[in-house]
Design a protein around this motif. Structure first.
Motif, PDB file in Angstrom:
ATOM      1  N   GLY A 133       9.862   9.331 -13.226  1.00 43.17           N
ATOM      2  CA  GLY A 133      11.322   9.216 -13.298  1.00 43.17           C
ATOM      3  C   GLY A 133      11.735   8.135 -12.771  1.00 43.17           C
ATOM      4  O   GLY A 133      12.809   7.846 -13.330  1.00 43.17           O
ATOM      5  N   SER A 134      11.273   7.414 -11.664  1.00 38.55           N
ATOM      6  CA  SER A 134      11.972   6.053 -11.151  1.00 38.55           C
ATOM      7  C   SER A 134      11.530   4.923 -12.018  1.00 38.55           C
ATOM      8  O   SER A 134      10.359   5.002 -12.302  1.00 38.55           O
ATOM      9  N   HIS A 135      12.363   3.993 -12.136  1.00 39.88           N
ATOM     10  CA  HIS A 135      11.825   2.818 -12.749  1.00 39.88           C
ATOM     11  C   HIS A 135      12.779   1.485 -12.452  1.00 39.88           C
ATOM     12  O   HIS A 135      12.930   0.677 -12.973  1.00 39.88           O
ATOM     13  N   THR A 136      13.123   1.677 -11.058  1.00 39.15           N
ATOM     14  CA  THR A 136      13.614   0.460 -10.584  1.00 39.15           C
ATOM     15  C   THR A 136      12.933  -0.117  -9.422  1.00 39.15           C
ATOM     16  O   THR A 136      12.400   0.945  -8.706  1.00 39.15           O
ATOM     17  N   PRO A 137      13.086  -1.287  -8.807  1.00 42.81           N
ATOM     18  CA  PRO A 137      12.374  -1.702  -7.673  1.00 42.81           C
ATOM     19  C   PRO A 137      12.689  -0.987  -6.191  1.00 42.81           C
ATOM     20  O   PRO A 137      11.907  -1.036  -5.219  1.00 42.81           O
ATOM     21  N   THR A 138      13.953  -0.320  -6.168  1.00 45.68           N
ATOM     22  CA  THR A 138      14.403   0.246  -5.070  1.00 45.68           C
ATOM     23  C   THR A 138      14.464   1.637  -4.746  1.00 45.68           C
ATOM     24  O   THR A 138      14.882   2.155  -3.935  1.00 45.68           O
ATOM     25  N   THR A 139      13.870   2.345  -6.078  1.00 48.45           N
ATOM     26  CA  THR A 139      13.989   3.728  -5.904  1.00 48.45           C
ATOM     27  C   THR A 139      12.403   4.217  -6.123  1.00 48.45           C
ATOM     28  O   THR A 139      11.799   3.774  -6.696  1.00 48.45           O
ATOM     29  N   ARG A 140      12.261   5.458  -5.968  1.00 46.38           N
ATOM     30  CA  ARG A 140      11.040   6.035  -5.818  1.00 46.38           C
ATOM     31  C   ARG A 140      10.818   7.569  -5.637  1.00 46.38           C
ATOM     32  O   ARG A 140      11.777   8.133  -5.009  1.00 46.38           O
ATOM     33  N   GLU A 141      10.015   8.187  -6.456  1.00 43.98           N
ATOM     34  CA  GLU A 141       9.914   9.712  -6.258  1.00 43.98           C
ATOM     35  C   GLU A 141       8.813   9.831  -5.218  1.00 43.98           C
ATOM     36  O   GLU A 141       8.839  11.084  -4.780  1.00 43.98           O
ATOM     37  N   LEU A 142       7.886   9.033  -5.145  1.00 42.01           N
ATOM     38  CA  LEU A 142       6.598   9.305  -4.373  1.00 42.01           C
ATOM     39  C   LEU A 142       6.679   8.638  -3.121  1.00 42.01           C
ATOM     40  O   LEU A 142       6.785   7.330  -2.926  1.00 42.01           O
ATOM     41  N   ASP A 143       6.037   9.182  -1.915  1.00 43.14           N
ATOM     42  CA  ASP A 143       6.139   8.458  -0.875  1.00 43.14           C
ATOM     43  C   ASP A 143       4.660   7.633  -0.797  1.00 43.14           C
ATOM     44  O   ASP A 143       3.991   7.525  -1.577  1.00 43.14           O
ATOM     45  N   THR A 144       4.703   6.745   0.186  1.00 46.72           N
ATOM     46  CA  THR A 144       3.600   5.741   0.599  1.00 46.72           C
ATOM     47  C   THR A 144       2.412   6.569   0.673  1.00 46.72           C
ATOM     48  O   THR A 144       1.195   6.002   0.109  1.00 46.72           O
ATOM     49  N   GLU A 145       2.213   7.661   1.199  1.00 46.23           N
ATOM     50  CA  GLU A 145       0.838   8.157   1.533  1.00 46.23           C
ATOM     51  C   GLU A 145       0.308   8.875   0.293  1.00 46.23           C
ATOM     52  O   GLU A 145      -0.725   8.832  -0.050  1.00 46.23           O
ATOM     53  N   ASP A 155       1.163   1.711 -16.321  1.00 42.63           N
ATOM     54  CA  ASP A 155       1.158   1.369 -17.663  1.00 42.63           C
ATOM     55  C   ASP A 155       0.942  -0.102 -18.062  1.00 42.63           C
ATOM     56  O   ASP A 155       0.287  -0.401 -19.168  1.00 42.63           O
ATOM     57  N   GLN A 156       1.680  -0.801 -17.327  1.00 44.78           N
ATOM     58  CA  GLN A 156       1.301  -2.277 -17.464  1.00 44.78           C
ATOM     59  C   GLN A 156       1.594  -2.937 -15.895  1.00 44.78           C
ATOM     60  O   GLN A 156       2.453  -2.601 -15.341  1.00 44.78           O
ATOM     61  N   ARG A 157       0.476  -3.705 -15.413  1.00 49.15           N
ATOM     62  CA  ARG A 157       0.694  -4.073 -14.177  1.00 49.15           C
ATOM     63  C   ARG A 157       1.892  -5.171 -13.906  1.00 49.15           C
ATOM     64  O   ARG A 157       2.450  -4.947 -13.032  1.00 49.15           O
ATOM     65  N   GLU A 158       2.307  -5.903 -14.994  1.00 53.46           N
ATOM     66  CA  GLU A 158       3.387  -6.877 -14.589  1.00 53.46           C
ATOM     67  C   GLU A 158       4.686  -6.081 -14.426  1.00 53.46           C
ATOM     68  O   GLU A 158       5.542  -6.253 -13.691  1.00 53.46           O
ATOM     69  N   ALA A 159       4.811  -5.096 -15.156  1.00 51.64           N
ATOM     70  CA  ALA A 159       6.068  -4.237 -15.484  1.00 51.64           C
ATOM     71  C   ALA A 159       6.280  -3.346 -14.250  1.00 51.64           C
ATOM     72  O   ALA A 159       7.094  -3.153 -13.777  1.00 51.64           O
ATOM     73  N   ALA A 160       4.871  -3.005 -13.572  1.00 51.37           N
ATOM     74  CA  ALA A 160       4.971  -2.083 -12.437  1.00 51.37           C
ATOM     75  C   ALA A 160       5.390  -2.785 -11.328  1.00 51.37           C
ATOM     76  O   ALA A 160       5.997  -2.185 -10.266  1.00 51.37           O
ATOM     77  N   LEU A 161       5.120  -4.050 -11.055  1.00 52.58           N
ATOM     78  CA  LEU A 161       5.220  -4.846  -9.945  1.00 52.58           C
ATOM     79  C   LEU A 161       6.437  -5.525 -10.146  1.00 52.58           C
ATOM     80  O   LEU A 161       7.050  -6.103  -8.851  1.00 52.58           O
ATOM     81  N   GLU A 220       9.154  -3.522 -11.593  1.00 55.75           N
ATOM     82  CA  GLU A 220      10.200  -2.470 -11.607  1.00 55.75           C
ATOM     83  C   GLU A 220       9.889  -1.081 -10.968  1.00 55.75           C
ATOM     84  O   GLU A 220      10.658  -0.511 -10.946  1.00 55.75           O
ATOM     85  N   ALA A 221       8.470  -1.002 -10.413  1.00 56.42           N
ATOM     86  CA  ALA A 221       8.249   0.276  -9.996  1.00 56.42           C
ATOM     87  C   ALA A 221       8.247   0.431  -8.534  1.00 56.42           C
ATOM     88  O   ALA A 221       7.496   0.052  -7.854  1.00 56.42           O
ATOM     89  N   GLY A 222       9.641   1.133  -7.998  1.00 58.67           N
ATOM     90  CA  GLY A 222       9.425   1.066  -6.676  1.00 58.67           C
ATOM     91  C   GLY A 222       8.456   1.958  -5.797  1.00 58.67           C
ATOM     92  O   GLY A 222       8.161   1.656  -4.632  1.00 58.67           O
ATOM     93  N   ASP A 223       7.891   2.864  -6.674  1.00 64.78           N
ATOM     94  CA  ASP A 223       6.853   3.730  -6.178  1.00 64.78           C
ATOM     95  C   ASP A 223       5.633   2.854  -5.771  1.00 64.78           C
ATOM     96  O   ASP A 223       4.951   3.275  -4.647  1.00 64.78           O
ATOM     97  N   VAL A 251       6.815   2.993 -15.895  1.00 61.53           N
ATOM     98  CA  VAL A 251       8.127   2.687 -16.086  1.00 61.53           C
ATOM     99  C   VAL A 251       8.595   2.743 -17.363  1.00 61.53           C
ATOM    100  O   VAL A 251       9.729   2.548 -17.719  1.00 61.53           O
ATOM    101  N   GLY A 252       7.531   2.840 -18.403  1.00 66.22           N
ATOM    102  CA  GLY A 252       7.921   2.902 -19.881  1.00 66.22           C
ATOM    103  C   GLY A 252       7.918   1.717 -20.385  1.00 66.22           C
ATOM    104  O   GLY A 252       8.247   0.637 -19.812  1.00 66.22           O
TER     105      GLY A 252
END
Length: 328
Positions: free
Chosen positions: A225-237, A247-253, A255-258, A300-301
């Motif tokens: 669900g989340s796809h911005t650097p400041t939002t997340r659905e999953l906690d650090t643990e 899906d892609q390392r560059e995109a995750a780093l 865009e993926a707040g998780d 992140v799609g």
């Protein structure tokens, strides 16, 4: 002349099996270096709590597909305008000439290709005997994610949790007969997480939905669900405990707040990312290595998912005589 495919056309032509096959091949070609895919460009529309995205890609190899998706993400749409949160249009071009081949509804295509990515991840990362899935978020994505989980694993029961319980009840009433499994709406989030073999986070949440300590060994998680650097659905643990595949390392780093937020906290480093899903599909790196391992696919799609699915749709439409020819 280009082929116009409506939402109705897309729904009729695209079963989950076809979407998963298209997306799996797209991930494989990405890992093989056969995709050209810039990071998506984003235009925030703060006055209306919206986001507009442009997602182009070219996929070589056997796919040889070129296209662009324009997608809007407006979280207030369902409650304020009775419209989907995600609205999209896809343009498919002839890679030989650049001429337009098709213009198609991308809203259902997006829902299906995102569900398909979760299904491909479950195919390669979830335990083969996974039978229980918990869906977090009873929206469109929650529906296609469950469809894909059932296509990938022998699912017999699903729990669905939503911040609005009535949405969960509607979801269960729709999806149980559609998929022929038990679907249980629940407000007992802890039980739903602890009993799950697969957990799918497909919500609009900006903060973690559950504590990672609830996950039992062997669980697979799809973070969708989340796809911005400041939002997340999953906690650090959750992220710390898991074998993390993106899906892609560059995109995750980017865009993926998780992923980004646990890195900023110092809980993990970029090296905690095991690899990309396409690398597993292509046999370049292993996926799950034990029944007790917790695995996480963070998506992140990617535009390759849209273009590969659009190319599959175009072929199916031509084979079946579906769509309307339009001059441009």
């Amino acid at each position: 002349m280009a082929l116009l495919l409506t939402r109705q056309d897309v729904e009729m032509l695209l079963p989950m099996s076809e979407a998963m096959a298209a997306v799996e091949e797209a991930f494989r070609q990405l890992a093989l270096g056969q995709a050209v895919m810039p990071l998506r460009s984003a235009i925030p529309v703060p006055a209306h709590n919206g986001l507009n995205l442009a997602m182009p890609a070219y996929i070589g190899g056997d796919l040889d597909a070129l296209g662009l998706k324009v997608v809007s993400v407006y979280p207030d749409n369902p409650t304020r305008y009775n419209l989907p949160t995600v609205i999209a249009t896809v343009l498919l071009n002839d890679p030989r000439t650049g001429a337009p081949l098709a213009l198609m509804d991308g809203t259902w295509l997006t829902a299906m290709r995102t569900g398909a990515a979760g299904g491909v991840a479950a195919k390669y990362l979830a335990r083969p005997d996974a039978e229980v899935v918990t869906i977090l978020g009873a929206g469109v994505q929650g529906r296609t994610q469950l469809m894909a989980a059932c296509a990938a694993r022998p699912i017999r029961r699903a729990y669905v949790y939503d911040a609005l319980p009535e949405r969960s009840r509607t979801y269960a009433a729709e999806m149980a007969p559609k998929l022929g499994i038990e679907v249980i709406p629940t407000e007992d989030l802890e039980r739903a997480i602890r009993e799950a073999d697969i957990v799918v986070a497909a919500s609009n949440a900006h903060e973690p939905i559950f504590p990672g300590a609830w996950l039992r060994p062997g669980t697979h998680i799809n973070g969708i669900g989340s796809h911005t650097p400041t939002t997340r659905e999953l906690d650090t643990e959750t992220v710390r405990r898991a074998l993390v595949v993106v899906d892609q390392r560059e995109a995750a780093l980017a865009e993926a707040g998780d992923i980004i937020l646990p890195i900023r906290e110092g809980a993990i480093t970029e090296a905690h990312i095991h690899g990309e899903l396409g690398q597993i599909v292509a046999g370049q790196i292993p996926g799950r290595t034990s029944p007790e391992q917790i695995t996480l696919f963070k998506s992140v799609g990617l535009a390759i998912q849209d273009v590969s699915t659009a190319a599959r749709l175009y072929r199916l439409a031509r084979e079946r005589g579906v769509g309307q020819e339009i001059p441009l």
